[in-house]
Design an enzyme around this catalytic site. Structure first.
Site, PDB file in Angstrom:
ATOM      1  CB  SER A  17      -4.347  -5.829  -7.761  1.00 32.02           C
ATOM      2  OG  SER A  17      -4.189  -4.442  -7.486  1.00 32.02           O
ATOM      3  CD  GLU A  19     -11.813  -2.302  -3.019  1.00 39.68           C
ATOM      4  OE1 GLU A  19     -10.762  -1.862  -2.485  1.00 39.68           O
ATOM      5  OE2 GLU A  19     -12.876  -1.645  -3.089  1.00 39.68           O
ATOM      6  CG  ASP A 111     -15.546   4.329   6.286  1.00 37.11           C
ATOM      7  OD1 ASP A 111     -14.525   4.998   6.031  1.00 37.11           O
ATOM      8  OD2 ASP A 111     -16.213   3.733   5.417  1.00 37.11           O
ATOM      9  CG  PHE A 221     -17.979   6.540  -3.315  1.00 33.48           C
ATOM     10  CD1 PHE A 221     -18.084   6.279  -1.966  1.00 33.48           C
ATOM     11  CD2 PHE A 221     -16.969   5.920  -4.031  1.00 33.48           C
ATOM     12  CE1 PHE A 221     -17.206   5.410  -1.324  1.00 33.48           C
ATOM     13  CE2 PHE A 221     -16.080   5.051  -3.407  1.00 33.48           C
ATOM     14  CZ  PHE A 221     -16.199   4.801  -2.041  1.00 33.48           C
ATOM     15  CG  HIS A 271      -6.124  -1.923  -6.189  1.00 31.43           C
ATOM     16  ND1 HIS A 271      -6.012  -3.296  -6.088  1.00 31.43           N
ATOM     17  CD2 HIS A 271      -7.097  -1.565  -5.297  1.00 31.43           C
ATOM     18  CE1 HIS A 271      -6.869  -3.745  -5.177  1.00 31.43           C
ATOM     19  NE2 HIS A 271      -7.540  -2.718  -4.694  1.00 31.43           N
TER      20      HIS A 271
END
Length: 302
Positions: A17, A19, A111, A221, A271
């Protein structure tokens, strides 16, 4: 590690999959739809579109999801958060997405409104956390629900046990699968999966794979979301600062090696965080021996 009960039989196709995130400019919009067109050839199990804290990207997320559903045959999920919103406001958002054809949500707390690193404050009239959001979604309809999981613990969790307890609460509320934060040490994921199964959690735990577009940005990140970046990655990319093609080849090799090792450990679902860019994802999937379909599922860029 014992072969996971959700792993595919040997030799059967892997499930993947992707994103995506909503574009923020005309140029980024073009890049997104070119990426969708490219990656649709891999016939993903589903694709998901992110959604900003407090609904800050609701309109572009809705627009992106609507176009994916209208112009492609890709099974499309929308992220959904409950930060800074009442339960009624969240229900209204769900109805908006349901109206354009969404039947799968990635339910996340989101968040803090003050940004990563600030204290999270539940809205007094809203869902307090992701488990409450999942329960709310189950009340609203027969949706497919994915949630998040953290092999290296959510940055705000007290400890790993509390983190797994929260995942169990999300599962008990009705979640169907968990998509993990990206990681690069498969031993960490294996130990996490063992703890998850020992806690009685039986849903698929799908590894999140991040092909490395930029190691420096990735490190920043990762520091915000609790993921570690092993030192051996520096060695793999050493001396390639001015060699973009060589960097890309290493990045695709690293991601492919990670997936292949997880397959050997019994994992069959993956993913991929695309960053709205196709080349590294294409190269990664080609490196593990997959072949794209001749009949693309999307006509979005046409």
């Amino acid at each position: 590690m014992a072969r996971d009960e959700h792993a595919e039989k040997a030799g059967a196709p892997l499930r993947i999959s992707f994103e995506f995130f909503p574009p923020k400019s005309e140029e980024m919009e073009g890049q997104l739809w070119a990426t969708v067109d490219e990656l649709s050839r891999w016939n993903p199990d589903f694709v998901s579109v992110t959604y900003g804290a407090g609904g800050t990207t609701r309109a572009p997320t809705l627009s992106t999801v609507k176009r994916l559903i209208a112009e492609t045959t890709l099974p499309t999920a929308s992220h959904l958060t409950c930060v800074g919103a009442t339960k009624d406001e969240v229900r209204h958002v769900v109805e908006e997405f349901r109206a354009v054809g969404v039947r799968h949500f990635v339910a996340l707390r989101g968040d803090p409104q003050g940004g990563i690193g600030t204290a999270y404050q539940p809205h007094p009239g809203g869902f307090a956390n992701a488990s409450e959001l999942v329960a709310g979604l189950r009340e609203m309809g027969d949706f497919e629900i994915s949630v998040s999981a953290y092999p290296e613990k959510h940055p705000e969790s007290r400890d790993a046990a509390a983190d797994i307890d929260m995942l169990k609460r999300k599962v008990d509320a009705g979640a169907h699968r968990a998509l993990t934060q990206f990681f690069f040490d498969n031993d960490i994921f294996e130990r996490y999966l063992e703890r998850v199964r020992a806690a009685g959690i039986t849903i698929p735990i799908v590894p999140g794979i991040m092909p490395i577009q930029n190691l420096t940005q990735l490190r920043r990140f990762a520091s915000m979301c609790g993921a570690s970046v092993p030192a051996w990655l520096d060695d793999r990319f050493a001396g390639l600062d001015d060699q973009p093609q060589a960097r890309a080849e290493v990045a695709a090799t690293v991601a492919a090696e990670q997936i292949e090792d997880l397959v050997r450990r019994g994992i069959a679902d993956f993913h991929l965080y695309t960053m709205n860019r196709a080349p590294l994802v294409n190269a990664t999937l080609a490196n593990i021996g997959l072949r794209p379909s001749d009949q693309a599922a999307a006509g979005a860029a046409a």
